[in-house]
Design a protein around this motif. Sequence first.
Motif: not given
Length: 350
Positions: A315-318, A14-15, A23-26, A288-293
């Motif tokens: 929200l993703l770094a890449d 994640l960015e 909770g927190t995720t990275t 969710m925090t997801e890919s463009n897929a």
Amino acid sequence: MTLETAFERRSLPLEYPFGIARGTTTETEAVLVRIADDDGTTGLGAASPSPHYGETAATVEAVLPDLLAVVEDVGDPHHLERIERELGETVGRNPSARAAVSIGIHDLVAKRFDVPLYRYWGLDPAETPETSYTIGLDDEETMRAKTETALERGHETLKVKLGTDRDLEIVRTIRSVAPDVRLFVDANEAWSPREALRKIDRLAEFDVAFVEQPVSADDPSGLKYVFDRSSLPIAADESCVTLADVPRIADRCDIANLKLMKCGGLLEAGRLIHAARAHGLEVMCGCMTESNASIAAACHLAPLLDYADLDGSLLLADDPVEGVPMPGGRIDLAGVDRPGTGAVLESAFD
């Protein structure tokens, strides 16, 4: 017709660390799915499982061989209804795994017709709400900085995660930086019913559009208590998982929030949307925090929505997958210049 299938697991950082009340995720785990026909046309989908709903990347990988065997056995990708029905009969739970296959097969079918998915469905690309951009829980200075970055990127709709003993201070900080944005807040089940009402009365002073999931999904009477007395609209997320939940929440909220990773597929998402409308509810599609897929497919539902919260890939770094253009959160379906969902994997499966 012969269909060939494959899947691959990827970890996506994640960015920023992403914090909610639980909770927190990275980073996030995505399991990419590929479905190819005899002509070499390929559909792409992905699962982004949530442990909160009993799934992990490992459980997705465990059930995907059985789910993809359904696709191969049916053989014809155009039998969408049959495929999704048999997916549910084969694996009753694991909705994100089923969603990945559903997305992949829809991508393939729309590509076979050489049209974007929204055109295959006959939807109007001009009727799309702007997606919110989520400010995850953190210390107030970090949340201020995240808000400033969101504004610099052109976002005009923000969602702020709450569920702490400093919720009002957080919203006050966000409003000091972004006085004119449309603002949603999400407690992720963190408040008691009475606490929710106290906070909602104060949040109304900050021009909040709605409050998402103020109380536990295990407390339907508490959600009803809050809904009946709230000065702000209430959205149900964790309380609205599947189609069967819609009639249960109809007198407990104003907005039903569906997610592909909760309901298990695109056809089921459509049914949930129409059921919510029939019960007089507004509709939001979240993620969710997801890919463009997977986000790309959800974007094609946007013309059916009142609200969109489809910022998971933002929200993703890449992200290894290019998706639907979303400049400043504006879902640009008309800008999708390729068939299918618009999701394109930068590098081939290993």
